[in-house]
Motif scaffolding. Structure first.
Motif, PDB file in Angstrom:
ATOM      1  N   GLN A 138      -8.777   8.099  37.345  1.00 30.47           N
ATOM      2  CA  GLN A 138      -9.510   8.868  36.351  1.00 30.47           C
ATOM      3  C   GLN A 138     -10.357   8.015  35.421  1.00 30.47           C
ATOM      4  N   TYR A 139      -9.897   6.795  35.113  1.00 25.30           N
ATOM      5  CA  TYR A 139     -10.534   6.052  34.022  1.00 25.30           C
ATOM      6  C   TYR A 139     -11.090   4.677  34.382  1.00 25.30           C
ATOM      7  N   ALA A 144     -17.672  -1.788  37.468  1.00 29.95           N
ATOM      8  CA  ALA A 144     -18.079  -2.214  36.129  1.00 29.95           C
ATOM      9  C   ALA A 144     -17.945  -3.716  35.925  1.00 29.95           C
ATOM     10  N   ARG A 145     -17.016  -4.333  36.630  1.00 32.32           N
ATOM     11  CA  ARG A 145     -16.745  -5.757  36.396  1.00 32.32           C
ATOM     12  C   ARG A 145     -16.133  -6.347  37.661  1.00 32.32           C
ATOM     13  N   GLN A 146     -16.668  -7.461  38.134  1.00 32.91           N
ATOM     14  CA  GLN A 146     -16.186  -8.071  39.369  1.00 32.91           C
ATOM     15  C   GLN A 146     -14.715  -8.439  39.291  1.00 32.91           C
ATOM     16  N   SER A 147     -14.253  -8.811  38.092  1.00 36.48           N
ATOM     17  CA  SER A 147     -12.868  -9.259  37.967  1.00 36.48           C
ATOM     18  C   SER A 147     -11.856  -8.131  38.135  1.00 36.48           C
ATOM     19  N   LEU A 148     -12.314  -6.874  38.234  1.00 37.87           N
ATOM     20  CA  LEU A 148     -11.399  -5.770  38.518  1.00 37.87           C
ATOM     21  C   LEU A 148     -10.995  -5.751  39.988  1.00 37.87           C
ATOM     22  N   THR A 313      -9.716 -10.682  33.971  1.00 38.82           N
ATOM     23  CA  THR A 313      -8.883  -9.485  33.869  1.00 38.82           C
ATOM     24  C   THR A 313      -7.461  -9.877  34.220  1.00 38.82           C
ATOM     25  N   HIS A 314      -6.495  -9.381  33.464  1.00 43.43           N
ATOM     26  CA  HIS A 314      -5.099  -9.618  33.838  1.00 43.43           C
ATOM     27  C   HIS A 314      -4.477  -8.313  34.319  1.00 43.43           C
ATOM     28  N   SER A 354      -9.958  -3.339  26.524  1.00 38.52           N
ATOM     29  CA  SER A 354      -9.533  -2.321  27.480  1.00 38.52           C
ATOM     30  C   SER A 354     -10.224  -2.493  28.828  1.00 38.52           C
ATOM     31  N   VAL A 355      -9.533  -2.128  29.897  1.00 38.78           N
ATOM     32  CA  VAL A 355     -10.112  -2.140  31.242  1.00 38.78           C
ATOM     33  C   VAL A 355     -10.678  -0.779  31.625  1.00 38.78           C
ATOM     34  N   LEU A 356     -10.549   0.201  30.739  1.00 37.93           N
ATOM     35  CA  LEU A 356     -11.032   1.546  31.048  1.00 37.93           C
ATOM     36  C   LEU A 356     -12.558   1.612  30.923  1.00 37.93           C
TER      37      LEU A 356
END
Length: 409
Positions: A138-139, A144-148, A313-314, A354-356
């Motif tokens: 959902q979120y 949005a970010r390669q590290s995800l 990202t952790h 936040s990672v959202l």
């Protein structure tokens, strides 16, 4: 004939569209049913969460989450405080070697980078699971970010759930230092002019290792090589400028480079005691939190280097032999929820980014993020400037080994 063909084409397209909608609805229904089953299975389970325990505010946040998870889902979360995440990785590896493939001692681990790669390469992880978490679907926006999706160059493949984003920041006391050094070369110039006032945590402490990577990014003319596995490049050639730099820095560093702080927390204590002039952290709100606690003067401010600083990202991962995988997923899902992410980003709680995806949040949730206080020494997104990517995970061990060979006492 032409009209009949067009009509037939439209009818076929409508049929395909209806089938797609039906398939999507069926998939959503299956996902909802699967998650309901996960929630039912998780009730009454105890999840042992292995997480770095070196910061009181982070430990307090985890306890807040544990209380909420118990109330909401009847799942008990117990934090096992680590000084080094690799200890937990080695424990799972030892359990696998001993044939303990169920009811392992660890149910959830806070990790990233080389520790994730080690677990993935040794088949120590449960999953993929992250895309099955309602909060994720959902979120989270994977684009949005390669590290995800790339953890220090290792594909995530759904084997860990994002928890927060961090970036290296530096701190100085404006009452004693108005114009701090804003690059690795400037840091050395400052150290030579002010002996004993600059230092960094001792590798393999993660922030100390990150300092090495930050320096290497700025000093090496072969930056692109850092995204490759270390055994595929000329390590000695690429790292030569780093060791030349440290050979000059250590003699004029705090305690003449004969000893180093153990953590960011110790660096902040040294800054408060006016033993050093610059501290660093991977927590953008670290200074605000410590000022709020009375551990730093309110004249301390955060800043970043002009050319950018390393960010990542952790994540949270579930060992393959956890006996409470349902409970672990419930915990991961809650920690990814807007409620938990808003609490976590509050500067005086943790301040972790936040990672959202802001765009995927409702207007009400966006307003709650917008209303968060920034903290007296917390940089906003624009002030954080450029984020440098983490090198390939294999660089960490290689840099730490070489550093210890050269400088460990």
């Amino acid at each position: 004939m032409k009209k009949s063909f067009i009509a037939a084409s439209i009818a076929a397209a409508l049929a395909l569209s209806s089938q797609a909608v039906l398939a999507s609805q069926t998939q959503n229904s299956v996902s909802q049913d699967t998650w309901k089953n996960t929630l039912l299975e998780a009730k009454g389970q105890t999840v042992y969460f292995n997480a770095w325990g070196g910061a009181d505010n982070i430990n307090d946040y985890i306890q807040w989450a544990a209380d909420r998870i118990k109330d909401e889902y009847d799942v008990t979360l117990k934090q096992v405080k680590l000084t080094d995440t690799s200890d937990a990785v080695n424990r799972v590896l030892a359990e696998k070697a001993a044939g303990k493939d169920s009811n392992g001692s660890i149910d959830l681990i806070w990790l990233n980078g080389e520790n994730f790669r080690a677990m993935k390469d040794n088949h120590l992880l449960f999953g993929p699971f992250s895309q099955a978490l309602p909060s994720y679907t959902q979120y989270v926006d994977e684009n949005a970010r390669q590290s995800l999706t790339q953890d220090f160059g290792t594909p995530v493949d759904g084997m860990e759930s994002p928890w927060g984003m961090a970036q290296v920041i530096f701190m100085h006391d404006t009452a004693t230092l108005s114009n701090p050094p804003k690059s690795i070369p400037e840091l050395l110039t400052y150290a030579k002019a002010h002996p004993g006032r600059i230092t960094y945590p001792e590798p393999p402490q993660f922030l100390g290792s990150t300092f090495l990577k930050q320096a290497l990014y700025e000093l090496s003319p072969h930056r692109k090589a850092l995204s490759q596995a270390v055994n595929t490049v000329d390590f000695d050639k690429i790292t030569a400028p780093l060791w030349t730099y440290l050979d000059q820095l250590h003699p004029v560093a705090w305690r003449s480079g004969q000893s180093f702080p153990s953590s960011s927390e110790e660096m902040m204590r040294l800054l408060d005691d006016q033993e050093i002039d610059v501290a660093l952290s991977f927590d953008i709100s670290a200074a605000s939190v410590q000022i709020d606690k009375g551990n730093l003067p309110d004249t301390v401010r955060s800043y970043v280097f002009s050319g950018g600083t390393i960010g990542n990202t952790h994540f949270l991962a579930i060992p393959y032999n956890s006996g409470v995988k349902a409970g672990a997923q419930v915990v991961a899902n809650f920690l990814l929820s807007p409620e938990a992410q808003i609490k976590k980003q509050t500067p005086t709680v943790w301040g972790d980014l936040s990672v959202l995806s802001y765009a995927k949040l409702s207007k009400d949730l966006q307003a709650k993020f917008d209303a968060l206080p920034r903290g007296i020494a917390t940089l906003n997104i624009e002030e954080l400037g450029k984020t440098l990517p983490e090198p390939h995970a294999s660089w960490v061990g290689a840099l730490e080994t070489e550093w210890r060979k050269r400088y460990a006492q």
